[in-house]
Design a protein around this motif. Structure first.
Motif, short mmCIF file in Angstrom:
data_model
loop_
_atom_site.label_atom_id
_atom_site.label_comp_id
_atom_site.label_asym_id
_atom_site.label_seq_id
_atom_site.Cartn_x
_atom_site.Cartn_y
_atom_site.Cartn_z
N SER A 1 -6.35 34.12 -14.36
CA SER A 1 -7.18 33.38 -15.31
C SER A 1 -6.57 33.48 -16.69
O SER A 1 -6.16 34.55 -17.13
N VAL A 2 -6.51 32.34 -17.38
CA VAL A 2 -5.75 32.24 -18.62
C VAL A 2 -6.67 31.84 -19.77
O VAL A 2 -7.44 30.88 -19.67
N ALA A 3 -6.58 32.57 -20.86
CA ALA A 3 -7.36 32.25 -22.06
C ALA A 3 -6.41 32.01 -23.23
O ALA A 3 -5.42 32.73 -23.41
N LEU A 4 -6.73 31.02 -24.05
CA LEU A 4 -6.04 30.77 -25.31
C LEU A 4 -6.97 31.13 -26.45
O LEU A 4 -8.09 30.61 -26.52
N VAL A 5 -6.51 32.02 -27.33
CA VAL A 5 -7.29 32.45 -28.48
C VAL A 5 -6.57 32.00 -29.74
O VAL A 5 -5.44 32.42 -30.00
N THR A 6 -7.20 31.14 -30.54
CA THR A 6 -6.56 30.73 -31.80
C THR A 6 -6.93 31.73 -32.89
O THR A 6 -8.00 32.34 -32.87
#
Length: 252
Positions: free
Chosen positions: A6-11
């Protein structure tokens, strides 16, 4: 706990609340990509972590940067399950409104509101495949104000509205929620070794919860909102402020 796939992008993930979110999700088994304009802080975090994280330098207010960030995320991780739109210009005070320059106003709009729109726009095709989730980071200043904070308040109020619009437009494939933090002490989460001075007892005691918040408080809410346990929750704004917005405060 999510699987390692599972992949998350955090800006805005190199410092402050974003840094706390990156570390929390990575320790829970997510593959995490984070972007920031601060190359030094981003590289420091990536190098110091034992978890599966990737730093990509970029400005969310730039559409070419956003396209590159999304592309690098998917190429590195093989997909995208969650986006946390955390990047923002944090200083709310811009002086008297009659002296507020259009440049200052527009820069906050570009980063705090247009940035989440751009990231969401380019992430949606990947999130739809994954039946994923979006979390936008607003502020209690979307609901209440101090003087001389018009630009910041407008962007955060816009972000709350953008959230429920996205929830209706993108559902049922993608859920979208919003978090409005109150006072979160980020001084120890700035990517430096300097130890901050302790907050005062009154700083903590004025909160109904008895303390000032930490990045971990926000990260825990993010983790819940992007988890399967929150599959029936979308279009909502969650105030995480130790109860401060529920107090009536009048001068005696």
């Amino acid at each position: 706990m999510k699987s390692a796939q599972s992949v998350a992008l955090v800006t805005g993930g190199a410092k402050g609340i974003g840094r706390g979110i990156v570390l929390h999700l990575a320790s829970a088994g997510w593959k995490v990509v984070f972007c920031d304009t601060d190359r030094m802080a981003g590289e420091q975090l990536a190098a110091s972590s034992e978890h599966d994280i990737l730093f990509v330098q970029g400005d969310v207010a730039s559409e070419p940067d956003v396209q590159r960030i999304i592309s690098q995320t998917v190429n590195w991780a093989g997909g995208l399950n969650a986006v946390i739109n955390n990047a923002g210009i944090a200083d709310p005070h811009t002086g008297p409104v009659e002296e507020l320059s259009l440049e200052q106003w527009q820069r906050r709009l570009n980063v705090n509101l247009t940035g989440p729109f751009l990231v969401t726009k380019h992430a949606v095709p990947h999130l739809r495949k994954a039946q994923g989730a979006i979390v936008n980071m607003a502020s209690t200043r979307a609901l209440q104000s101090e003087p001389e904070s018009e630009a910041y308040a407008a962007t955060k109020g816009g972000l709350v509205a953008l959230t429920h619009a996205l929830a209706v437009s993108l559902g049922p494939d993608i859920r979208a929620n919003c978090i409005s933090p109150g006072w979160i002490d980020t001084r120890g989460w700035q990517g430096t070794t300097e130890k901050p001075e302790p907050l005062s007892a009154s700083d903590h005691q004025q909160h109904p919860a008895g303390r000032v918040g930490t990045p971990e408080d926000i990260a825990a809410m993010v983790a819940y909102l992007i988890s399967p346990e929150a599959s029936f929750i979308t279009g909502q704004n969650f105030v995480v402020d130790g109860g401060m917005t529920r107090k009536m405060i009048y001068e005696e």
